[in-house]
Scaffold this motif. Structure first.
Motif: not given
Length: 333
Positions: A85-104, A206-211
């Protein structure tokens, strides 16, 4: 001289009197019965040894838990789904990752608030949820200054909202509300700040993969080589050997991403990886400390094999702030 009549032989204590001769009256002699024999005490059952005890079962689960105390099949499956979910949201449409973060973050705020309530505190939930939304939105649109303004307004909202319930335990509840605000939406706001630049997707990866490297490296080294506890009173399963594995894995993951995707120096990748190994471990230990103080195992049960959303964010939240600051130095946008 008058003689006493013959009463027969004197019975011994504990014996029945001898039968009287015919025609001779029986004398009412009180005898003392011997105590009944105590029943034989059976030897105690042997105490089970570690060899006789089977694998520890997780309550409600049919399969034995692994050495990490989790259902590893479910944990790996859920982790792969979240990563997708994180990878797709980042690569397809960056604002989608913002929605994922907000929900989480909204779910994590509720989980942490409910957990603190088990310890007696009552953090005001409504202003923290509303403020969390505002903080993430302002971080996306206004940058660091917007995140700071949103944080201050949220803290003010928490303090004012709690006044409605009166002075009893005001300091405890208001402090708990500020803790939730700092711990969850404020730190998550730095992940949003990482996303803002044009190369924001690479910075977040880079941040998520390192964690993730921290978790995988620490778990692998801990299971294979762990002998010396890192913090036994907080997290008995963590070891210094696992910490060494975390640092090594983080450096190996971060260095190529920082140098190739962000055009940073190699030493910047090493520093980035080592720093996030420390912050991720500290974040994990910090949440474990809170859970031990509250007497709970997980913050929630939304994610099989992981616990709650907050149990997956414990390493990411403090690392987001450090990742943003370090990348702004070694690989400025």
């Amino acid at each position: 001289m008058t003689t006493d009549p013959d009463t027969g032989p004197i019975p011994r204590v504990g014996q029945r009197p001898a039968p009287q001769a015919p025609g001779r009256p029986a004398t009412d002699v009180q005898t003392t019965e011997l105590p009944a024999a105590e029943p034989a005490i059976e030897p105690p059952a042997p105490t089970p040894t570690t060899e006789s005890i089977g694998p520890t079962l997780v309550p409600g689960a049919e399969k034995p838990a692994g050495r990490a105390g989790r259902d590893m099949v479910a944990a790996v499956g859920v982790g792969a789904a979240l990563g997708s979910i994180i990878l797709v949201s980042l690569l397809v449409w960056r604002p989608a990752f913002l929605l994922v973060v907000t929900a989480a973050i909204l779910v994590a705020i509720v989980e942490l608030t409910r957990a603190l309530e088990t310890g007696g505190a009552r953090p005001p939930l409504v202003p923290v949820l509303a403020g969390g939304l505002a903080m993430l939105g302002l971080a996306w649109t206004r940058g660091p200054s917007g995140l700071l303004v949103g944080f201050l307004l949220t803290v003010l909202g928490v303090l004012l909202w709690r006044l409605a319930d009166g002075p009893a335990d005001y300091l405890r509840d208001a402090s708990a509300g500020v803790l939730v605000t700092v711990y969850v939406p404020l730190l998550a706001g730095f992940a949003v700040l990482l996303l803002v630049p044009d190369d924001g997707a690479a910075r977040v990866l880079a941040f998520i993969a390192t964690v993730v490297g921290n978790d995988v490296g620490g778990f692998t080294a801990g299971v294979l080589f762990g002998k010396h506890p890192l913090a036994p009173s907080v997290s008995p399963k963590k070891s210094w050997e696992g910490m060494a594995g975390s640092v090594l894995a983080c450096v190996l993951v971060a260095t190529p991403i920082v140098t190739l995707a962000l055009d940073g120096p190699w030493w910047g990748g090493v520093l980035f990886g080592a720093a996030l190994a420390v912050t991720a471990t500290v974040g994990d230990l910090g949440e474990s400390l809170i859970k031990r103080d509250l007497g709970i195992k997980d913050m929630g049960d939304l994610l099989p094999g992981h616990g709650g959303i907050m149990d997956r964010l414990d390493s990411l939240l403090p690392s987001a702030a450090v990742a943003y600051l370090l990348l702004a130095w070694v690989a400025p946008a």
